[in-house]
Design a protein around this motif. Structure first.
Motif, PDB file in Angstrom:
ATOM      1  N   SER A 190       1.142   3.841  -3.130  1.00  0.00           N
ATOM      2  CA  SER A 190       0.840   5.245  -2.869  1.00  0.00           C
ATOM      3  C   SER A 190       1.963   6.146  -3.370  1.00  0.00           C
ATOM      4  O   SER A 190       1.713   7.192  -3.980  1.00  0.00           O
ATOM      5  N   LEU A 215      -4.933   7.896   1.724  1.00  0.00           N
ATOM      6  CA  LEU A 215      -5.237   7.588   0.331  1.00  0.00           C
ATOM      7  C   LEU A 215      -6.480   8.318  -0.171  1.00  0.00           C
ATOM      8  O   LEU A 215      -6.594   8.605  -1.358  1.00  0.00           O
ATOM      9  N   ALA A 221      -3.372   0.707  -4.053  1.00  0.00           N
ATOM     10  CA  ALA A 221      -2.999   0.951  -2.658  1.00  0.00           C
ATOM     11  C   ALA A 221      -4.178   0.690  -1.727  1.00  0.00           C
ATOM     12  O   ALA A 221      -4.025   0.067  -0.664  1.00  0.00           O
ATOM     13  N   ARG A 226      -3.589   4.754   6.848  1.00  0.00           N
ATOM     14  CA  ARG A 226      -3.194   4.752   5.440  1.00  0.00           C
ATOM     15  C   ARG A 226      -4.399   4.976   4.517  1.00  0.00           C
ATOM     16  O   ARG A 226      -4.294   5.680   3.512  1.00  0.00           O
ATOM     17  N   HIS A 271      -3.451   4.666  -6.824  1.00  0.00           N
ATOM     18  CA  HIS A 271      -4.394   4.826  -5.720  1.00  0.00           C
ATOM     19  C   HIS A 271      -5.235   3.574  -5.492  1.00  0.00           C
ATOM     20  O   HIS A 271      -5.329   3.071  -4.359  1.00  0.00           O
ATOM     21  N   SER A 329       0.831  -1.202   0.000  1.00  0.00           N
ATOM     22  CA  SER A 329       0.000   0.000   0.000  1.00  0.00           C
ATOM     23  C   SER A 329       0.866   1.253   0.000  1.00  0.00           C
ATOM     24  O   SER A 329       0.610   2.205  -0.756  1.00  0.00           O
TER      25      SER A 329
END
Length: 823
Positions: A352, A387, A360, A383, A357, A348
């Motif tokens: 990123s 995102l 991730a 996270r 995107h 992830s």
């Protein structure tokens, strides 16, 4: 020196890609000459065909720098393959086998062309076999029963032309590339059946897919107690099965041959050899190579440990893509749940950094499925919040809140969470909350935590910039840059440069701003992060724009827009459209300015970016060329803004985004996402059902909401036959059917329908686009539909009907309905 390099490049290019034949006749002459030179590999290597794509698949030892002998042998195989295709059926005595004179295919007319080319060129008759007083031609005539010499040469020339046509098609289409490559592999590997030691050594060498050390190969073969290793290695290098370089320290086996040999090794040998190679590269501090071999040895836990330990170093060395590729090899059953979770969290972070995107987010969700501990869930929710910052800010705040509730107060990652949430508050202009989060984070950050302190300083710089206290902003940004240069993180150094550019831009120091943006751009391009590249182009364009360099600004905006449209970055794309509309209006390019204004406005409205809708309205008020009414160019229609009800709230768009991504939404999920009560969530869903955006499915605890079916969103019109402008409604689908596919593709149409009201007399069609065109494209479609139907057409967007229904400003009896003919 530059001139020498240029000349060498041109020479190499000309050799590798010769001029194509001007006609098939030229190609036939090349084939004819090749048959005449069949038994000279050197002569065949000098044929134009030997430098064409035709023989590429057959250069299995080295397709980059093949020898003349290898090219010549490849040409022979191509000619043999083509001659075999002349045979009506597989030859009972194929090439390489003695063909008895009583073989009935000698005298069969269907085999004449095959017989002539095989025994005239590929396997010519020996003079001892010639008929008395004759040569090859007379002997073949006697063997085949061809009646005359003229017939013989006519068949011979037809055979050459047929082969040439087959090879010409093969060169253009490559349909038989795999078959030709297999022929070449069998041909080159045939001598290895005699040289057993060389054959065994090549099997060990096939463990490697790239350049590998000679010492490692010798060590592995010694461990396997192979005989005559040095002699076998000399044979393999002399015959170019293995290429040697760097003072005989490194070896290389062509990928095609490597796969061929590798597939013929036992699985036990392969696992043992990969384990040896993995251990070697681990000792040499080459984690990616070590992990790859350990994976192939099925030492999964050792491989994942190597990659997780080396991740930071690999990222700093810009090996992000290679690390992602290695991590994606792991499967949930091959490693422990804890290791699988750490792999997904790392993926992830890497996705990123690369601007991927959706991948991730997917990695975070995979990690959540094996995360029971609250502190681990907190890491993942943080996270997810990061995102979603540029896609759905309320969604991001929700994830940050879930993470904060799960972290312990002493967890060092809380500091990153506070910093990230402060950034989001800055974007939302909630200065007090942003300052509170940053002050709290700074107070808890140790002085030795350079990266975290730099991140906090960077956020402070942005906060001060938005508050227009530029001296504080510059100081904070420079502090962040100095700390990041100590850590050596290129991406964060670039972020500091970008932040300084924004500050200089706001101060009116545009050249300094551009220099800072371009410094950041260099790193983004190295990383291949197109999201950040698009944003950097937008910033560069803005600095040029404010500095009144309009042409440079327009070029940068267009670079940004092209990237956004390629990868799907809605907010930056909308900003690029608004900036292009503005700069083009200032340059007096009215038509192009209106196109970008209309496109950006519609995208902002559909995505629910209310601040961008406001900005587009301000632009229209500022520039007369964006107003299609009074003062605009003659002949253009007047633009009408949608009513206020045309934009759903941000919360509504969040719900619809969840449904688009997951296919459904429940009241419980909405309560968690928006942090609302059950009553509020239920009411919100009920309203979206009433407005036709959602459909309620299931009962009781199994209730969920999904997108409604097309026929439910658009109720059909009355089936009664009506006439509009002299055309029967029933005739419209038949008249448009021949042009349906071309119009769909050209204008990206999702649906087209006939619009009717209780008292309508004008032919009105409703269209739904997959991608909304500009005004010119819209009016071109309207005109083209009218031409096909032979009447004047009034075309309208499907979204306008939904707006009217939502606003409830039209009486039901007069409300328009659509009968969809394409959907």
């Amino acid at each position: 020196m530059p001139e020498l390099t240029s000349t060498l490049s041109l020479t190499t290019a000309a050799f590798a890609h010769p001029a194509a034949p001007s006609s098939e006749a030229d190609f036939t002459q090349w084939v004819n000459a090749a048959f005449k030179n069949y038994h000279s590999a050197l002569a065949l290597a000098r044929s134009p065909l030997a430098n064409s794509m035709l023989i590429g698949p057959l250069l299995v030892l080295d397709d980059v720098s093949p020898t003349a002998d290898e090219r010549g042998h490849a040409m022979r195989l191509v000619l043999q393959w083509a001659v075999n295709r002349l045979a009506p059926t597989p030859a009972p005595y194929p090439l390489g086998q003695l063909r008895p004179l009583d073989d009935p295919t000698w005298r069969d007319p269907h085999w004449w062309r095959y017989n002539i080319l095989r025994h005239r060129y590929v396997e010519p008759l020996h003079p001892d076999e010639f008929v008395e007083g004759g040569r090859a031609t007379e002997t073949l005539i006697a063997l085949t029963g061809i009646p005359t010499t003229d017939t013989f040469f006519d068949e011979r020339n037809r055979a050459i032309r047929e082969v040439a046509q087959r090879l010409y098609r093969q060169q253009r289409a490559g349909d038989a590339n795999d078959e030709l490559q297999q022929l070449a592999l069998e041909e080159v590997s045939r001598p290895l059946q005699i040289h057993k030691a060389a054959h065994a050594l090549l099997g060990v060498a096939a463990t490697f897919e790239d350049v590998f050390p000679r010492t490692l190969l010798l060590q592995m073969t010694t461990d396997e107690h192979l005989d005559q290793i040095e002699t076998a290695l000399d044979y393999l290098t002399a015959q170019r099965f293995l290429l040697m370089g760097d003072g005989a320290r490194y070896l290389w086996l062509s990928p095609v041959l490597q796969k061929y040999v590798y597939a013929r090794q036992s699985s036990a040998n392969l696992r043992r050899r990969h384990q040896q190679a993995g251990n070697y590269y681990l000792a040499e501090h080459e984690p990616l190579k070590a992990a790859k071999h350990l994976q192939q040895a099925q030492s999964w836990e050792d491989a994942v440990t190597v990659l997780l330990r080396a991740a930071d170093d690999l990222v700093n060395e810009l090996q992000i893509e290679e690390l992602c590729t290695a991590l994606l090899v792991f499967k949930p059953h091959s490693i422990s749940a804890a290791q699988w979770r750490e792999v997904q969290i790392l993926l992830s972070d890497l996705f990123s950094k690369s601007g991927r995107h959706e991948e991730a987010v997917a990695a975070c969700r995979r990690a959540l499925t094996v995360s029971d501990e609250t502190f681990v869930q907190a890491r993942i929710y943080r996270r997810l919040g990061k995102l979603y910052e540029n896609y759905n800010q309320l969604h991001a705040l929700g994830y940050y809140q879930q993470a904060l509730e799960r972290f312990s107060a002493a967890d060092p990652e809380v500091l990153d969470l506070l910093k990230d949430r402060a950034w989001l508050y800055i974007f939302r202009q909630d200065w007090d909350k942003a300052s509170a989060d940053l002050q709290r984070a700074l107070a808890q950050t140790p002085t030795t935590a350079l990266e975290q302190r730099a991140n906090i300083d960077d956020a402070f710089a942005s906060l001060y910039r938005r508050q227009k206290t530029y001296s504080n902003a510059i100081q904070a940004a420079q502090n962040a840059l100095a700390l990041r240069e100590k850590t050596g993180d290129l991406l964060l150094i670039a972020a500091s440069c970008n932040n300084l550019g924004l500050i200089y831009n706001d101060m009116g120091e545009y050249q300094q701003a551009i220099a800072a943006y371009e410094e950041a751009m260099k790193t983004y391009q190295k990383l291949g992060n197109r999201n950040l590249i698009a944003a950097a182009f937008l910033n560069i364009g803005m600095a040029h724009h404010l500095g009144n360099h309009l042409s440079e600004a327009m070029a940068a905006y267009r670079e940004s827009l092209a990237i956004c449209q390629a990868i799907g970055l809605p907010l930056v794309e909308i900003k690029a459209h608004s900036n292009l509309a503005e700069v083009l209006a200032e340059l007096g390019e009215a038509e192009a300015a209106r196109h970008h204004w209309q496109t950006g406005y519609e995208q902002s409205r559909q995505a629910g970016f209310e601040d961008q809708v406001t900005y587009f309205n301000q632009l229209q008020q500022k520039f007369s060329v964006l107003q299609y009414g009074a003062g605009a160019e003659k002949g253009l229609p007047e633009a009408t803004l949608p009513p206020a009800a045309s934009s759903l709230t941000i919360a509504d768009h969040t719900v619809l985004e969840i449904v688009k991504a997951a296919g459904r939404v429940t009241s419980k999920l909405l309560m968690e996402t928006l942090h609302v009560s059950k009553a509020t969530a239920t009411r919100r869903l009920a309203e979206l059902v009433e407005w036709g955006h959602l459909e309620k499915c299931g009962e009781g605890r199994g209730t969920y909401y999904a997108r409604p079916a097309a026929n439910q969103r658009h109720p059909p019109a009355s089936p009664a036959i009506r006439r509009h402008s002299g055309i029967a409604l029933e005739a419209v689908p038949d008249l448009l059917r021949p042009c349906e596919q071309s119009l769909r593709q050209q204008y990206r149409i999702d649906g087209l329908g006939i619009t009717t009201t209780a008292s309508g007399e004008i032919l009105t069609l409703t269209v739904r686009f997959a991608v909304l065109p500009g005004l010119l494209g819209f009016f071109e479609l309207e005109k083209e539909l009218g031409n096909h139907l032979g009447v004047r057409v009034d075309l309208q967007l499907a979204e306008r009907l939904e707006v009217d229904a939502l606003a409830a400003t039209i009486e039901p009896s007069n409300r328009e309905q659509v009968t969809w003919i394409w959907s």
